[in-house]
Scaffold this motif. Structure first.
Motif, PDB file in Angstrom:
ATOM      1  N   GLY A   1       5.019   5.016   7.415  1.00 54.75           N
ATOM      2  CA  GLY A   1       3.923   4.247   7.983  1.00 54.75           C
ATOM      3  C   GLY A   1       3.906   4.387   9.499  1.00 54.75           C
ATOM      4  O   GLY A   1       4.895   4.782  10.119  1.00 54.75           O
ATOM      5  N   ARG A   2       2.786   4.055  10.094  1.00 55.06           N
ATOM      6  CA  ARG A   2       2.626   4.183  11.543  1.00 55.06           C
ATOM      7  C   ARG A   2       2.112   2.873  12.111  1.00 55.06           C
ATOM      8  O   ARG A   2       1.291   2.198  11.489  1.00 55.06           O
ATOM      9  CB  ARG A   2       1.623   5.306  11.850  1.00 55.06           C
ATOM     10  CG  ARG A   2       1.391   5.554  13.339  1.00 55.06           C
ATOM     11  CD  ARG A   2       0.163   6.423  13.586  1.00 55.06           C
ATOM     12  NE  ARG A   2       0.289   7.762  13.020  1.00 55.06           N
ATOM     13  CZ  ARG A   2      -0.459   8.226  12.030  1.00 55.06           C
ATOM     14  NH1 ARG A   2      -1.392   7.457  11.476  1.00 55.06           N
ATOM     15  NH2 ARG A   2      -0.305   9.450  11.579  1.00 55.06           N
ATOM     16  N   VAL A   3       2.584   2.527  13.311  1.00 56.44           N
ATOM     17  CA  VAL A   3       2.112   1.328  14.009  1.00 56.44           C
ATOM     18  C   VAL A   3       1.607   1.730  15.382  1.00 56.44           C
ATOM     19  O   VAL A   3       2.301   2.431  16.130  1.00 56.44           O
ATOM     20  CB  VAL A   3       3.222   0.267  14.144  1.00 56.44           C
ATOM     21  CG1 VAL A   3       2.730  -0.911  14.974  1.00 56.44           C
ATOM     22  CG2 VAL A   3       3.689  -0.214  12.781  1.00 56.44           C
TER      23      VAL A   3
ATOM     24  N   MET B   1       0.821  -1.209   0.000  1.00 55.90           N
ATOM     25  CA  MET B   1       0.000   0.000   0.000  1.00 55.90           C
ATOM     26  C   MET B   1       0.854   1.257   0.000  1.00 55.90           C
ATOM     27  O   MET B   1       0.493   2.268  -0.617  1.00 55.90           O
ATOM     28  CB  MET B   1      -0.942  -0.007   1.198  1.00 55.90           C
ATOM     29  CG  MET B   1      -2.157  -0.879   1.001  1.00 55.90           C
ATOM     30  SD  MET B   1      -3.400  -0.586   2.270  1.00 55.90           S
ATOM     31  CE  MET B   1      -4.761  -1.523   1.586  1.00 55.90           C
ATOM     32  N   ARG B   2       1.981   1.234   0.697  1.00 49.14           N
ATOM     33  CA  ARG B   2       2.858   2.409   0.680  1.00 49.14           C
ATOM     34  C   ARG B   2       3.333   2.687  -0.738  1.00 49.14           C
ATOM     35  O   ARG B   2       3.531   3.847  -1.123  1.00 49.14           O
ATOM     36  CB  ARG B   2       4.076   2.201   1.583  1.00 49.14           C
ATOM     37  CG  ARG B   2       3.829   2.137   3.053  1.00 49.14           C
ATOM     38  CD  ARG B   2       3.011   3.265   3.615  1.00 49.14           C
ATOM     39  NE  ARG B   2       3.514   4.590   3.301  1.00 49.14           N
ATOM     40  CZ  ARG B   2       2.770   5.685   3.207  1.00 49.14           C
ATOM     41  NH1 ARG B   2       1.470   5.608   3.369  1.00 49.14           N
ATOM     42  NH2 ARG B   2       3.309   6.839   2.948  1.00 49.14           N
ATOM     43  N   THR B   3       3.517   1.623  -1.525  1.00 51.72           N
ATOM     44  CA  THR B   3       3.931   1.795  -2.919  1.00 51.72           C
ATOM     45  C   THR B   3       2.778   2.261  -3.793  1.00 51.72           C
ATOM     46  O   THR B   3       2.928   3.173  -4.612  1.00 51.72           O
ATOM     47  CB  THR B   3       4.485   0.466  -3.472  1.00 51.72           C
ATOM     48  OG1 THR B   3       5.612   0.061  -2.677  1.00 51.72           O
ATOM     49  CG2 THR B   3       4.930   0.603  -4.917  1.00 51.72           C
ATOM     50  N   GLU B   4       1.612   1.648  -3.614  1.00 56.39           N
ATOM     51  CA  GLU B   4       0.467   1.941  -4.464  1.00 56.39           C
ATOM     52  C   GLU B   4      -0.212   3.262  -4.099  1.00 56.39           C
ATOM     53  O   GLU B   4      -0.758   3.937  -4.974  1.00 56.39           O
ATOM     54  CB  GLU B   4      -0.553   0.799  -4.358  1.00 56.39           C
ATOM     55  CG  GLU B   4      -0.067  -0.528  -4.902  1.00 56.39           C
ATOM     56  CD  GLU B   4       0.137  -0.485  -6.404  1.00 56.39           C
ATOM     57  OE1 GLU B   4      -0.726   0.071  -7.113  1.00 56.39           O
ATOM     58  OE2 GLU B   4       1.165  -1.003  -6.868  1.00 56.39           O
ATOM     59  N   PHE B   5      -0.208   3.619  -2.814  1.00 58.48           N
ATOM     60  CA  PHE B   5      -0.882   4.835  -2.348  1.00 58.48           C
ATOM     61  C   PHE B   5       0.119   5.709  -1.595  1.00 58.48           C
ATOM     62  O   PHE B   5       0.056   5.845  -0.373  1.00 58.48           O
ATOM     63  CB  PHE B   5      -2.058   4.506  -1.419  1.00 58.48           C
ATOM     64  CG  PHE B   5      -2.973   3.420  -1.920  1.00 58.48           C
ATOM     65  CD1 PHE B   5      -3.345   3.352  -3.254  1.00 58.48           C
ATOM     66  CD2 PHE B   5      -3.474   2.462  -1.056  1.00 58.48           C
ATOM     67  CE1 PHE B   5      -4.189   2.359  -3.722  1.00 58.48           C
ATOM     68  CE2 PHE B   5      -4.320   1.467  -1.503  1.00 58.48           C
ATOM     69  CZ  PHE B   5      -4.678   1.410  -2.842  1.00 58.48           C
ATOM     70  N   PRO B   6       1.094   6.301  -2.284  1.00 51.62           N
ATOM     71  CA  PRO B   6       2.181   7.000  -1.591  1.00 51.62           C
ATOM     72  C   PRO B   6       1.725   8.203  -0.770  1.00 51.62           C
ATOM     73  O   PRO B   6       2.427   8.608   0.158  1.00 51.62           O
ATOM     74  CB  PRO B   6       3.108   7.426  -2.738  1.00 51.62           C
ATOM     75  CG  PRO B   6       2.251   7.420  -3.963  1.00 51.62           C
ATOM     76  CD  PRO B   6       1.253   6.324  -3.747  1.00 51.62           C
ATOM     77  N   ARG B   7       0.557   8.768  -1.072  1.00 51.21           N
ATOM     78  CA  ARG B   7       0.077   9.944  -0.340  1.00 51.21           C
ATOM     79  C   ARG B   7      -0.854   9.580   0.796  1.00 51.21           C
ATOM     80  O   ARG B   7      -1.278  10.452   1.562  1.00 51.21           O
ATOM     81  CB  ARG B   7      -0.632  10.899  -1.307  1.00 51.21           C
ATOM     82  CG  ARG B   7       0.298  11.533  -2.325  1.00 51.21           C
ATOM     83  CD  ARG B   7      -0.463  12.277  -3.414  1.00 51.21           C
ATOM     84  NE  ARG B   7      -1.430  13.207  -2.853  1.00 51.21           N
ATOM     85  CZ  ARG B   7      -2.700  13.290  -3.227  1.00 51.21           C
ATOM     86  NH1 ARG B   7      -3.168  12.462  -4.148  1.00 51.21           N
ATOM     87  NH2 ARG B   7      -3.520  14.179  -2.691  1.00 51.21           N
ATOM     88  N   ALA B   8      -1.185   8.334   0.921  1.00 50.23           N
ATOM     89  CA  ALA B   8      -2.143   7.938   1.944  1.00 50.23           C
ATOM     90  C   ALA B   8      -1.506   7.897   3.332  1.00 50.23           C
ATOM     91  O   ALA B   8      -0.304   7.689   3.484  1.00 50.23           O
ATOM     92  CB  ALA B   8      -2.732   6.570   1.609  1.00 50.23           C
ATOM     93  N   ASP B   9      -2.335   8.114   4.340  1.00 52.17           N
ATOM     94  CA  ASP B   9      -1.938   8.004   5.738  1.00 52.17           C
ATOM     95  C   ASP B   9      -2.314   6.595   6.185  1.00 52.17           C
ATOM     96  O   ASP B   9      -3.490   6.288   6.382  1.00 52.17           O
ATOM     97  CB  ASP B   9      -2.678   9.068   6.545  1.00 52.17           C
ATOM     98  CG  ASP B   9      -2.267   9.079   8.011  1.00 52.17           C
ATOM     99  OD1 ASP B   9      -1.406   8.266   8.390  1.00 52.17           O
ATOM    100  OD2 ASP B   9      -2.819   9.895   8.774  1.00 52.17           O
ATOM    101  N   ILE B  10      -1.316   5.724   6.344  1.00 53.01           N
ATOM    102  CA  ILE B  10      -1.575   4.304   6.594  1.00 53.01           C
ATOM    103  C   ILE B  10      -1.075   3.931   7.992  1.00 53.01           C
ATOM    104  O   ILE B  10       0.079   4.194   8.341  1.00 53.01           O
ATOM    105  CB  ILE B  10      -0.897   3.418   5.537  1.00 53.01           C
ATOM    106  CG1 ILE B  10      -1.395   3.810   4.140  1.00 53.01           C
ATOM    107  CG2 ILE B  10      -1.174   1.931   5.809  1.00 53.01           C
ATOM    108  CD1 ILE B  10      -0.681   3.092   3.012  1.00 53.01           C
ATOM    109  N   THR B  11      -1.943   3.293   8.768  1.00 54.11           N
ATOM    110  CA  THR B  11      -1.607   2.889  10.125  1.00 54.11           C
ATOM    111  C   THR B  11      -1.911   1.410  10.321  1.00 54.11           C
ATOM    112  O   THR B  11      -2.966   0.934   9.911  1.00 54.11           O
ATOM    113  CB  THR B  11      -2.416   3.693  11.162  1.00 54.11           C
ATOM    114  OG1 THR B  11      -2.153   5.091  10.990  1.00 54.11           O
ATOM    115  CG2 THR B  11      -2.064   3.281  12.579  1.00 54.11           C
ATOM    116  N   ILE B  12      -0.991   0.705  10.946  1.00 58.09           N
ATOM    117  CA  ILE B  12      -1.233  -0.665  11.399  1.00 58.09           C
ATOM    118  C   ILE B  12      -1.637  -0.614  12.869  1.00 58.09           C
ATOM    119  O   ILE B  12      -0.957   0.018  13.682  1.00 58.09           O
ATOM    120  CB  ILE B  12       0.019  -1.551  11.247  1.00 58.09           C
ATOM    121  CG1 ILE B  12       0.377  -1.772   9.776  1.00 58.09           C
ATOM    122  CG2 ILE B  12      -0.185  -2.904  11.936  1.00 58.09           C
ATOM    123  CD1 ILE B  12       1.683  -2.518   9.574  1.00 58.09           C
TER     124      ILE B  12
END
Length: 357
Positions: A170-172, A26-37
């Motif tokens: 990314g954030r965890v 997802m970091r590759t496909e959606f580089p502008r997204a705010d992604i959290t695990i």
């Protein structure tokens, strides 16, 4: 689309191999997204529980013939994942993935393999597949083969995936959720913003899916190293295998498949039997139980789902969707990259993030 748009925020539940692989893709496909695990345990957990099965796995690539629709799908997924794993082994040796020979011995081979011949494609293109001659087979084995495979040092590889995700912003968040839907409210109350997209890679879906069964697996990690991965399937349905862990991680000796058994503590008698069988079936590795240098006993609860992976969309309401991706059982690593591709494609379709498929 700005980050104020809720579809630019994505929560991934779970940091097992599926969740971590999805997060990286997802970091590759959606580089502008705010992604959290959001996960109860991560690869940095000091003493992971039996429920965190990704930390206890003996991970190798072992093709399974296309004997059903589900297995046909899994064959293709494993093939695609192997393609990516082999590339990782070539370009990122620190990831803990290594190419090495795979060997199989079957006491009671199915018809699907008896028709195979040397030179056929078994584990992928250029897999150097060879059917073993009768004189090469151990006592009691009717059919055997060798091919090019890969093995994974799972603690190293999982940490590598985590580090890559964190390095890409990314954030965890460490937290134990009680359901996938709870993540919506948790995110808003804990400073993660309003979220419309949850990707559920929880493994067993919080025991809310009646198709999910737990398979207890017990193995032994020994310090001795081996240069290939070997699997023997016995006539009674039991398995014996050796799975090396690259980067001097020793070798996994296994293993058990105990459906519905929730015991998290290692059983001493099981350890003795696994070591005894290893000496019996693979004497070229270690020829005496007393010579094993045991590092630890491993127990993992593998969430297997009847019908295979659940990869589908659940609409909570008009503005909230859960994308499910769980239920790999004992093949999480083998199917991980293909599963992640399917999950990410589903996210694109369901949320309109990125190009519409």
């Amino acid at each position: 689309m700005s980050l104020d748009h809720p579809l630019e925020r994505i929560i991934i539940i779970g940091s097992g191999v599926t969740g971590l692989t999805v997060a990286n893709l997802m970091r590759t496909e959606f580089p502008r997204a705010d992604i959290t695990i959001i996960a109860a345990e991560t690869p940095t957990t000091a003493s992971p529980s039996a429920d965190y099965a990704s930390m206890w796995a003996g991970a190798h690539y072992r093709p399974i013939p296309r004997s059903s629709h589900q297995l046909e799908q899994e064959f293709d997924m494993a093939l695609r994942t192997a393609e990516i794993m082999k590339e990782i082994a070539k370009v990122a040796s620190e990831a803990g993935v290594k190419l090495m020979p795979g060997v199989e011995y079957l006491e009671d081979p199915p018809e699907a393999v008896l028709s195979l011949k040397t030179g056929d494609m078994y584990a992928g293109p250029d897999d150097e597949f060879r059917v073993l001659e009768q004189e090469e087979l151990p006592l009691g084995v009717r059919w055997g083969c060798e091919y090019q495979s890969y093995c994974i040092n799972v603690p190293v590889y999982s940490r590598w995936l985590l580090d890559r995700f964190l390095a890409s912003d990314g954030r965890v968040v460490k937290h134990r959720l009680t359901s996938a839907a709870e993540a919506f409210e948790f995110a808003e109350k804990n400073g993660l913003g309003k979220v419309s997209t949850i990707v559920n890679c929880s493994g067993r879906n919080f025991d809310r899916d009646g198709k999910v069964k737990i398979i207890r697996g017990q193995t032994v990690l020994v310090r001795q190293e081996y240069g290939k991965t070997v699997t023997r399937q016995n006539h009674d349905g039991t398995w014996s295998f050796l799975i090396p862990r690259p980067l001097h991680g020793g070798t996994i000796i296994g293993g058990t498949k105990e459906i519905g058994d929730m015991e998290e503590r290692p059983r001493p008698q099981t350890r003795k039997e696994l070591l005894r069988q290893s000496v019996k079936y693979f004497p070229d590795f270690v020829d005496s139980v007393e010579k094993f240098d045991v590092v630890k006993d491993n127990v993992g609860r593998r969430p297997w789902r009847e019908g295979g992976y659940r990869i589908e969309v659940e609409s909570i309401n008009r503005d909230k969707k859960i994308l499910h991706g769980y239920g790999a059982g004992g093949r999480g690593y083998e199917l991980s990259w293909s599963a992640a591709e399917k999950i990410v494609a589903l996210v694109k379709q369901a949320t309109f993030i990125g190009p519409k498929l």
